[in-house]
Motif scaffolding. Sequence first.
Motif, mmCIF file in Angstrom:
data_model
loop_
_atom_site.group_PDB
_atom_site.id
_atom_site.type_symbol
_atom_site.label_atom_id
_atom_site.label_comp_id
_atom_site.label_asym_id
_atom_site.label_seq_id
_atom_site.Cartn_x
_atom_site.Cartn_y
_atom_site.Cartn_z
ATOM 1 N N VAL A 169 -50.560 -17.511 4.466
ATOM 2 C CA VAL A 169 -49.285 -17.958 5.045
ATOM 3 C C VAL A 169 -49.108 -17.366 6.447
ATOM 4 O O VAL A 169 -48.638 -18.046 7.367
ATOM 5 N N THR A 170 -49.511 -16.134 6.606
ATOM 6 C CA THR A 170 -49.396 -15.506 7.926
ATOM 7 C C THR A 170 -50.279 -16.230 8.940
ATOM 8 O O THR A 170 -49.881 -16.441 10.097
ATOM 9 N N LEU A 171 -51.459 -16.619 8.507
ATOM 10 C CA LEU A 171 -52.372 -17.325 9.416
ATOM 11 C C LEU A 171 -51.818 -18.667 9.854
ATOM 12 O O LEU A 171 -52.227 -19.206 10.885
ATOM 13 N N ALA A 172 -50.912 -19.215 9.069
ATOM 14 C CA ALA A 172 -50.343 -20.513 9.429
ATOM 15 C C ALA A 172 -49.268 -20.389 10.508
ATOM 16 O O ALA A 172 -48.759 -21.396 10.987
ATOM 17 N N SER A 173 -48.935 -19.158 10.884
ATOM 18 C CA SER A 173 -47.915 -18.980 11.928
ATOM 19 C C SER A 173 -48.511 -19.358 13.279
ATOM 20 O O SER A 173 -49.496 -18.758 13.715
ATOM 21 N N PRO A 174 -47.940 -20.342 13.951
ATOM 22 C CA PRO A 174 -48.537 -20.784 15.212
ATOM 23 C C PRO A 174 -48.445 -19.752 16.328
ATOM 24 O O PRO A 174 -49.244 -19.757 17.258
ATOM 25 N N GLN A 175 -47.453 -18.815 16.211
ATOM 26 C CA GLN A 175 -47.276 -17.872 17.317
ATOM 27 C C GLN A 175 -48.285 -16.734 17.307
ATOM 28 O O GLN A 175 -48.372 -15.957 18.241
ATOM 29 N N LEU A 176 -49.056 -16.673 16.264
ATOM 30 C CA LEU A 176 -50.004 -15.561 16.148
ATOM 31 C C LEU A 176 -51.098 -15.711 17.198
ATOM 32 O O LEU A 176 -51.580 -16.815 17.457
ATOM 33 N N SER A 177 -51.497 -14.580 17.789
ATOM 34 C CA SER A 177 -52.553 -14.654 18.801
ATOM 35 C C SER A 177 -53.906 -14.897 18.136
ATOM 36 O O SER A 177 -54.084 -14.637 16.947
ATOM 37 N N THR A 178 -54.847 -15.369 18.920
ATOM 38 C CA THR A 178 -56.179 -15.653 18.392
ATOM 39 C C THR A 178 -56.840 -14.393 17.869
ATOM 40 O O THR A 178 -57.519 -14.409 16.837
ATOM 41 N N GLU A 179 -56.609 -13.309 18.564
ATOM 42 C CA GLU A 179 -57.247 -12.049 18.176
ATOM 43 C C GLU A 179 -56.723 -11.586 16.814
ATOM 44 O O GLU A 179 -57.503 -11.210 15.925
ATOM 45 N N THR A 180 -55.430 -11.632 16.671
ATOM 46 C CA THR A 180 -54.844 -11.215 15.390
ATOM 47 C C THR A 180 -55.286 -12.165 14.296
ATOM 48 O O THR A 180 -55.586 -11.751 13.175
ATOM 49 N N THR A 209 -64.808 -12.080 19.712
ATOM 50 C CA THR A 209 -63.754 -11.628 20.634
ATOM 51 C C THR A 209 -64.211 -11.885 22.064
ATOM 52 O O THR A 209 -65.408 -12.052 22.326
ATOM 53 N N ARG A 210 -63.244 -11.869 22.951
ATOM 54 C CA ARG A 210 -63.557 -12.164 24.366
ATOM 55 C C ARG A 210 -64.496 -11.106 24.966
ATOM 56 O O ARG A 210 -64.359 -9.960 24.789
ATOM 57 N N GLU A 212 -50.442 -3.450 18.599
ATOM 58 C CA GLU A 212 -51.826 -3.944 18.753
ATOM 59 C C GLU A 212 -52.342 -4.533 17.442
ATOM 60 O O GLU A 212 -51.905 -4.135 16.354
ATOM 61 N N THR A 213 -53.314 -5.425 17.586
ATOM 62 C CA THR A 213 -53.902 -6.088 16.433
ATOM 63 C C THR A 213 -54.473 -5.081 15.438
ATOM 64 O O THR A 213 -54.299 -5.228 14.224
ATOM 65 N N GLN A 214 -55.144 -4.043 15.939
ATOM 66 C CA GLN A 214 -55.794 -3.110 15.003
ATOM 67 C C GLN A 214 -54.789 -2.311 14.192
ATOM 68 O O GLN A 214 -55.138 -1.693 13.198
ATOM 69 N N ARG A 215 -53.523 -2.316 14.611
ATOM 70 C CA ARG A 215 -52.484 -1.663 13.798
ATOM 71 C C ARG A 215 -51.754 -2.667 12.923
ATOM 72 O O ARG A 215 -51.120 -2.303 11.936
ATOM 73 N N LEU A 216 -51.829 -3.934 13.317
ATOM 74 C CA LEU A 216 -51.111 -4.973 12.574
ATOM 75 C C LEU A 216 -51.844 -5.345 11.285
ATOM 76 O O LEU A 216 -51.255 -5.404 10.211
#
Lengths: 879, 286
Positions: A339-350, B285-286, A312-316
């Motif tokens: 650099v992590t934010l530039a990863s396209p696969q990252l979800s919007t929430e993360t 957030t949603r 989950e995002t809150q653990r990441l």
Amino acid sequence: MSQSKSNQTPVVRFLGQDAGRGGPFALLGLPHTISSDAVINRAVQQRLRQIDCHPHRGTPDASEVRLAIHSAASQLRDPSLREHLMRRWPEGTPIDMPKAWATRKATQKLTPSLMRRARMIVGSSGGWNSTARRRLAHLARMNRLGALEIIKALGGQRGTSARQPGHDRGGTLPQLPLGPSGGGGWLGAYAILGLLGCSLIVTVLLRPGHEAVPASPGATAMTEPDLGTTTKNTGIPSTVDRDRLTHYTAIAHELDRLVARASTEPQAAMERFGTVYALFVDEWTAFPLDALQRATVNIAEFIVRLEAAGVETQRLTPLLAAAGTEPDREMIVAGVIDVTLASPQLSTETRASLRMLRERISSSETIPRQQVRPSIIAIARHLALQHEDDDPEWWASWLQAVNHASGTEQHERDSLLIEALSARLQDQDNPDAQWLQVASSLVRALGWQSGSDERYWLLAQFGDAQVSTARLAMLTEALVSSSAAEGVDARMVLARDANISQRQQLEDAYEGAWFPAQTATGAGEGQGESDLANQLRIAVTRFDTRVDDERALHEALGLTAISTAAVLYLQGNTQHSQELLQNPPTLKSTDAVDIGSQLRNDADDRAWAEKVANCNSAAELRPYLDTLLSSDSIGINSAHALVHLAVREPELELRELAIAQLTRLNDQISVLLAIDHALTDQRVSSRLDDLVTSVLSTTLPNRSDPAWFITARRLLLVRMSDSLGRSQQPQFNQLEHEIASLMAMRLHSLGFDADPDLQGPEALLGTLNQLRRMTLQTQGARYDRMEGALGEIDAQAIVMRARAESTLQQYLTELVYEMQLRRTEIDAVFPGTTGVLENLARDYNTRMDGADSILQQIAHTQHAIAQLLMIELERGGST
Amino acid sequence: MNSAIRRSMYMIGATTLVLLLGFSSTQPAATLDPGQPNSYLEQGELLLAQAEGREETRRARQILAMGAVLAHRTGQDDIAASCCIALVDGQDDPALISQAWDLALMLDPSRLAAWAQQRNMAHATDSSALGAECLRLARNAEVGDASALYQRATVRQAIRDAALRLGLPVQDVTRVIDGLLTTTGRDECRGRVFSTQVHDGESVRVLCDDHTHPIATTGDVESLRMLLAIELECLESSTGLEDWASAWSMHQQRPFEAPSIEQLIELYQIDPARPYLVNGQWSSTR
């Protein structure tokens, strides 16, 4: 030698023959009996240090050997595996064993006679002492034996003889010395060293340190200010640096492995990541830049894979948090997040969560980037500009990080250092010894060589009213005492209470020392270019980021003139360029005309007005007009009187006389106001129409047309503005005319006619820009590279031209267009300028954001053009 | 039985109606996706077309503005440009119309033809022209006519807007105008500068003494300059200023900038960090 150098394995080449005998024990130089993992770790450190001391430490072979060392250590840490390896591989030779103690291949047998002699030596020396050791070592050398073999044999015989009761030969024989790590006097020596080491460690530990890094994945992000200071010491001897350097490979190796483990065992990987990441944040300045980039990419990929594995995002997000307020930590942690934010696969929430973390860690702008180095540099710049105290430790940490991150980009590093110094110089708080310390460290980091940016920058500080005198004084003190700058001495230290004049004198002294005046006679073309480049550089560096309108007025002309000289030079018109350099245009000081006197109730004006208003014929009026002929101005009441006559009186000649006077004085604000007063949007008389068209020398719509009134109003308003402007802001028109002359000069140089008296600078510059734009389309492949950027620039210019209302705005539009065209061309034509151009763009945007008026914007834009021309000159030619 | 069936039919019909109403007041929250700026364009256009009140219109424009910002930040400038153009729909403020079109062109240069056709920078309205006339009459001591115009809210608003565009303090402008419109009540010349007096049977023109300063002025150069600048701005005559000194003296010295996407953030009061619309509120957030 068993092998020629060319046939040596990498292990032998880097670590010696003993290490190449095979097996992990030999590789690490360890015996079969290992008491603890600490022994293995120490051996690893020693071997890695050996590699770092080798001339080829940066080669791939060296990296392979390092990996082998780590791999061997991993194997030996496993007790069961070690048992197995002991049966298969020989012991290693301790790394720090003296050569005299090393086993020789060509070892002769230990004959009984030899052993007898050895025992006699020990006995005749009075037992096991230094004399016995020296004599035994000599015996061993004479017989081409290792001393260890003899002593082993003596010790073994003791053991053997002990089985024969009563037969004790030679008293107490020594245990096999354990080398430098133990035994007898060695023990004492090492005990002393150990004590020294402990006291050093205790001293370090007693200093305030940073918080322990949270190792668990559940650790929260940094929310509280940490009172710790950096644990980095830039003054630590090179042995510690070597320790840090050697460690990065292990961290990098671990990060590599963690990426793979993220998908298969995410929980365990997250736990391990906490420890490794903390080490990475501590040690990132030991990473070569390419390794740093790789490690950062791995961290980003680790996060992405964890998310894909369902974490989950809150653990990441907390995984990337690291406590500590040291600037180097902020730089690397924020950089990693970018650099992590530039990863396209990252979800919007993360992504959103990481942005929030990033904002808590650093107040610098969050810009997702593929490369970590530019992020670190941007954050370093932000920190330098925002930090408001002179804590030497903070600045030492910052400097270390900047030195590392900038790598070979000296210009970038120097630019950061200069920006930091600029920011601190403008702090108006009284400086103390801490500032001197910080200034010394920053000053030492700059080269101060001939032609360097810092020399020009320092000159600009003396004349900048926002620079604190006390701070500048300490800076000069640091420069004289701590830097490698040539040409400076103790006389060139500013007094802490210096006034403006004294600052100016010192500025002249520095300029004389660093920029000796060039002679005009006999100057060749190279000399001419040098003068031009020099003057351009001084003009650019001296222009502050924030200026007022008065300064902007003069600088706009100065920068335009020097830029024009540069443009002429690049076009091959060297002679005109030189002439312009030697005789630049200046603004003459002109007093504003007091038009208030025209608009006041003046007794003479009232008297004249009443007399004129009562004239019934031309003959009556003429004498009064004669008194007016000698004057170039007319009061408001007198103007009202003439307008009254021109509109109301039935006699034609009288009206024409009045109109003639009003036409003669048609640039006077009083006349224009009086005519404006006479306007009406009701029925317009022919007399009023005659008056307005004559005085304004224009054609109006038919007087029965409703547009007559609004047209006349607009014209009068414009004329009134012109009158007020000429009277109150005469230097603006001077500036306009001088700049128009310079634009005309550029057009003439290209073979085009231009008259600055007929066309304003915006029109002339517009023509120059059109020509430049057309030329770009003939550049073939270069144009292809520019096409996208040119489309955007053209669109912006179209919009700005549509929005521009005044000629000032039109000129600024063309100036911005010229700047953008030049920038695009330089980027396409001269390789390696992208970084410099980005820096210039950033500086330009900062200046424009702070501009309070369009005049300041014009000055800053011209400044940017001058900087671009410097690049063209330095690169040796026009684009 | 029949009544029961009837009642059930009523219930079903009412439920269906409620559901339909629920669908028609489209909830954009579930369909807005920051990763898909096009969703903002579609929803924004739909809502703007259906909007009936100020609040709905404002919300629809916020969605479009958010879409423009998000699209620009992810390099989708063609969508950003479309969002800007969509903002023009139903907009009656000429300045906002031109700003939206200018932004669209800068984001996507291929919109040049449409920009040239649709863009209209005209500020001048009837109210603007009346505002300029009000100031001229006030300067020329025609207090009655000037006051009559000044009492109109649209005229005052036009003067205020012009002052704001020039960066002039509105309270100073108001103070000067109030000063010009406040008189002792006497004006023998009725704004004509000269009044007629009879001396020894002869009519003589004399300057009217009922004014504190000469007619057509304001008493000091600075306030005169200020009023003339506002008149110029109201009549859109700044383009006629050919001299730099003229432009500078007419308060045309404010910084001149190209429109930027960041202006949308301020103008429509949106926060790109809160791209989701949840229960009518923007959220992160949603």
